[in-house]
Design an enzyme around this catalytic site. Structure first.
Site, short mmCIF file in Angstrom:
data_model
loop_
_atom_site.label_atom_id
_atom_site.label_comp_id
_atom_site.label_asym_id
_atom_site.label_seq_id
_atom_site.Cartn_x
_atom_site.Cartn_y
_atom_site.Cartn_z
N HIS A 108 0.85 -1.19 0.00
CA HIS A 108 0.00 0.00 0.00
C HIS A 108 0.90 1.25 0.00
CE1 HIS A 108 -3.58 2.36 0.61
NE2 HIS A 108 -2.93 3.05 1.54
N ASP A 140 -5.91 -9.05 5.78
CA ASP A 140 -7.08 -9.62 6.44
C ASP A 140 -8.32 -9.09 5.72
OD1 ASP A 140 -7.45 -7.08 7.43
OD2 ASP A 140 -6.76 -7.56 9.46
C1 GRF Z 1 0.60 0.59 -6.15
O1 GRF Z 1 0.79 1.93 -5.80
C2 GRF Z 1 0.26 -0.24 -4.93
O2 GRF Z 1 0.86 0.21 -3.76
C3 GRF Z 1 -1.23 -0.06 -4.83
O3 GRF Z 1 -1.69 -0.03 -6.16
C4 GRF Z 1 -0.64 0.40 -7.02
C5 GRF Z 1 -0.44 -0.68 -8.03
O4 GRF Z 1 0.51 -0.34 -9.00
N1 GRF Z 1 -1.82 -1.09 -4.02
P1 GRF Z 1 1.04 -1.48 -9.98
O5 GRF Z 1 -0.20 -2.08 -10.64
O6 GRF Z 1 1.78 -2.49 -9.18
O7 GRF Z 1 1.90 -0.77 -10.97
#
Ligand code: GRF
Length: 200
Positions: A108, A140
């Site tokens: 995240h 979770d």
């Molecule tokens: C990333 O910023 C990740 O942290 C979030 O969604 C985005 C996905 O980017 N959960 P990618 O598809 O991996 O380029």
């Protein structure tokens, strides 16, 4: 360890994981399948370019549980043991979480528990924080909530926008996700209450 990666979009974290598996930086592992819930996910082509099997499993008016059951079944058929969410834009059902206990991981783009949910980088800019970053955590049923595995802090500069901060964080996401998976795959850790403790 067989890894399944779930995506909904661009797939840059998926590519970072696939390349780290291939180079041995994530040891003794294989990316068995990339699953997308969206036919339009740009990451699907990137997975194919890396010779990884891809599946599109859309929701199709089904309940979350029914949709997840199909994904679980495809992962289990391929003996997937570790599930990595990489820009997968859906919450998982209880059934999914229970099918892979402490074996589902997400990244995240904020320092959780700050700024869960969509547009975390814009939330950070709008709030005016001086430090943001990214978090790799177990998954979770709650949004961006499971036990934290690793975090990386990144300075927010006065001139940063949501876009520039997203780009800076993304570079660190790729490295942090790989570092976290290398540690998890090694198995040298314990989960004590809400804390992941690595054994050195
Ligand atoms: C990333 O910023 C990740 O942290 C979030 O969604 C985005 C996905 O980017 N959960 P990618 O598809 O991996 O380029």
């Amino acid at each position: 360890m067989k890894i399944g990666i779930l995506i909904s979009g661009r797939g840059s974290n998926m590519v970072a994981i696939a390349e780290a598996v291939r180079s041995g930086r994530i040891p003794n592992s294989e990316v068995a399948v990339v699953v997308s819930d969206k036919t339009s996910a740009k990451g699907l082509e990137k997975a194919k370019d890396h010779n990884i099997e891809t599946l599109v499993i859309t929701r199709k008016n089904r309940s979350r549980e029914e949709h997840d059951a199909e994904i679980i079944s495809e992962l289990k058929k391929r003996n997937v043991e570790l599930v990595c969410l990489a820009g997968y834009m859906r919450l998982l059902s209880k059934g999914f979480v229970l099918s892979f206990p402490n074996k589902i991981i997400n990244i995240h783009p904020s320092l959780l528990p700050s700024f869960p949910g969509l547009d975390a980088q814009k939330q950070a800019i709008d709030y005016g924080v001086k430090i943001s970053g990214c978090t790799v955590h177990f998954v979770d049923e709650d949004l961006d909530h499971g036990t934290i595995i690793l975090q990386k802090s990144i300075e927010v500069k006065n001139e940063d926008t949501a876009e520039s901060l997203s780009a800076k964080i993304l570079e660190h996401e790729h490295a942090l996700y790989v570092e976290a998976l290398a540690k998890i795959v090694s198995g040298n850790y314990k989960i004590i209450e809400r804390r992941v403790v690595f054994e050195t």
